[in-house]
Design an enzyme around this catalytic site. Structure first.
Site, PDB file in Angstrom:
ATOM      1  N   ILE A   1      70.705  -6.696  28.816  1.00 23.81           N
ATOM      2  CA  ILE A   1      70.674  -5.475  27.991  1.00 23.81           C
ATOM      3  C   ILE A   1      69.298  -4.806  28.000  1.00 23.81           C
ATOM      4  O   ILE A   1      69.165  -3.680  27.545  1.00 23.81           O
ATOM      5  CB  ILE A   1      71.153  -5.692  26.526  1.00 23.81           C
ATOM      6  CG1 ILE A   1      70.045  -6.278  25.644  1.00 23.81           C
ATOM      7  CG2 ILE A   1      72.446  -6.466  26.446  1.00 23.81           C
ATOM      8  CD1 ILE A   1      70.307  -6.018  24.163  1.00 23.81           C
ATOM      9  N   LYS A   2      68.273  -5.471  28.518  1.00 25.96           N
ATOM     10  CA  LYS A   2      66.919  -4.906  28.453  1.00 25.96           C
ATOM     11  C   LYS A   2      66.773  -3.736  29.443  1.00 25.96           C
ATOM     12  O   LYS A   2      67.620  -3.526  30.290  1.00 25.96           O
ATOM     13  CB  LYS A   2      65.877  -5.991  28.711  1.00 25.96           C
ATOM     14  CG  LYS A   2      66.025  -7.224  27.800  1.00 25.96           C
ATOM     15  CD  LYS A   2      65.818  -6.921  26.322  1.00 25.96           C
ATOM     16  CE  LYS A   2      66.485  -7.917  25.416  1.00 25.96           C
ATOM     17  NZ  LYS A   2      65.766  -9.103  25.055  1.00 25.96           N
ATOM     18  N   ASN A   3      65.656  -3.011  29.332  1.00 24.09           N
ATOM     19  CA  ASN A   3      65.484  -1.791  30.134  1.00 24.09           C
ATOM     20  C   ASN A   3      65.453  -2.050  31.637  1.00 24.09           C
ATOM     21  O   ASN A   3      65.705  -1.152  32.426  1.00 24.09           O
ATOM     22  CB  ASN A   3      64.192  -1.068  29.728  1.00 24.09           C
ATOM     23  CG  ASN A   3      64.398  -0.209  28.498  1.00 24.09           C
ATOM     24  OD1 ASN A   3      65.418  -0.351  27.817  1.00 24.09           O
ATOM     25  ND2 ASN A   3      63.461   0.653  28.207  1.00 24.09           N
TER      26      ASN A   3
END
Ligand SMILES: *Cc1c(COP(=O)(O)O)cnc(C)c1O
Length: 382
Positions: A182-184
């Site tokens: 889910i991180k950038n």
């Protein structure tokens, strides 16, 4: 209503990235090797960091760093309770005591004002979170940490690409990034340790691979001795080349991801002004670049029976996914039971923990998706 489900997050993986991973798989070298090394160098270069060590997760990085700092029984570590639970778990697993600093109500970040009164003789480290992609006010925390001779560890799991007063997060000090899906920026699972302390970088590099001075790649490809010895007991937290090559591809697209996330967030900001029961976070006023990892709002409904959990369920019925970042650590069962916090000390944390909710935000979303989310929110609250 939407005909397809809109998740709150989804990684953006290109065909070129898939092909690059396949190539590594065909190459005969799939674990830590030249791609991990290239990823470390490219990431350090992107942040302007002196050096970087690629790891299997940010949690692994935190474990290694707290171990390297010798944190253990009798020590205290100051962190927000409004963080991902891994930090608090590790402090606890090492036998130390997490000391929770309250956050500011509308940024969800700690400040030197909330941290300073908690510093004691036992304090060994402060771990602020750059929340949702905004940078924490580092200058005052740096001064505080330096004056008290304690370590300042930046939790930058949300902050790949974030800038603070003209410097990229990771440039100075000690910082840990996450590449969870889910991180950038993602590589499946992964993390990066950045530091401007050459000795600490060496120590983390050693601890991530059994405490050997070298890893399998060094031995096989760099002609280093297979007779390498264990210098101290270490862990097994290295990043594979399959993951690292994905990270390299993602890193080259990170600025584009952030641009798109910014457009989407600005549209939410504009449309949500009309919805007074939904309170977005307030972005700090000091110079920065927000990486817009999450779009967090607080659901503060005056309607009987409408609370955050009902709100999330109602949006789900309309095919819209949401998330919670985070339920306060001290309100989790284990921590409630083993280290209950005095009433009223973490007021802003508790107020937010009951109300916060992350709306869909990811680079492959369209502006029209934001319009649909906001329309659905209005219907749910009507
Ligand atoms: C995701 C996250 C972590 C942990 O990252 P992993 O790579 O999953 O170990 C730590 N802190 C915060 C604030 C996070 O959001």
């Amino acid at each position: 209503m939407r005909s397809t489900f809109l998740p709150f997050s989804k990684p953006s993986i290109s065909e070129a990235e898939i092909e690059a991973v396949a190539e590594v798989m065909r190459s005969g070298w799939i674990t830590t090797g030249s791609k991990a090394l290239a990823f470390e160098q490219a990431f350090a270069n992107y942040c302007g960091a002196q050096g970087a060590v690629a790891l299997s997760s940010a949690t692994a990085g935190m474990h290694l760093l707290l171990t390297a700092l010798g944190i253990g029984p009798g020590d205290e570590v100051i962190t927000p309770s409004l963080t991902w639970i891994s930090t608090v778990n590790l402090i606890r697993l090492l036998g130390a005591t997490p000391i929770f600093a309250d956050v500011e109500r509308d940024t969800l970040m700690v400040s030197s004002e909330t941290v300073a009164p908690l510093i004691s003789e036992q304090t060994k480290a402060i771990i602020p979170v750059h929340f949702a992609g905004a940078p924490v006010e580092l200058d005052a925390l740096r001064q505080l940490a330096a004056a008290s001779q304690i370590s300042l560890i930046g939790d930058a799991a949300h902050a790949a690409g974030t800038e603070y007063r003209g410097e990229r997060i990771g440039h100075r000090g000690t910082t840990i990034f996450s590449f969870h899906p889910i991180k950038n920026l993602t590589c499946g699972e992964g993390g990066m340790f950045c530091s401007d302390d050459a000795e600490m970088l060496e120590h983390i590099r050693r601890l991530k691979f059994h405490g050997l001075g070298v890893d399998a790649f060094d031995r096989t490809m760099q002609g280093r001795s297979p007779q390498a010895e264990v210098l101290e007991p270490g862990f097994k937290y290295n990043l594979t080349d399959m993951a690292a090559v994905l990270g390299l591809g993602q890193l080259s697209r990170l600025d584009g991801f952030i641009e798109k996330r910014t457009q989407l967030a600005e549209r939410y900001n504009k449309l949500l002004v009309e919805v007074d029961e939904i309170l977005p976070l307030i972005t700090p006023t000091y110079p920065m670049r927000h990486a817009w990892h999450l779009y967090v709002v607080r659901v503060d409904s005056k309607h009987e029976g409408m609370d955050r959990d009902r709100f999330m369920a109602a949006l789900k019925e309309k095919n819209i996914g949401t998330g919670i970042h985070f339920k306060a650590a001290h309100l989790q069962r284990y921590y409630r039971e083993t280290m209950p916090q005095p009433q009223g000390t973490l007021k802003n944390t508790e107020w937010n923990s009951a109300r916060l909710c992350s709306l869909p935000l990811f680079p492959d979303m369209e502006l029209s998706d934001v319009d649909e989310v906001v329309a659905a929110i209005k219907e749910v609250l009507a």
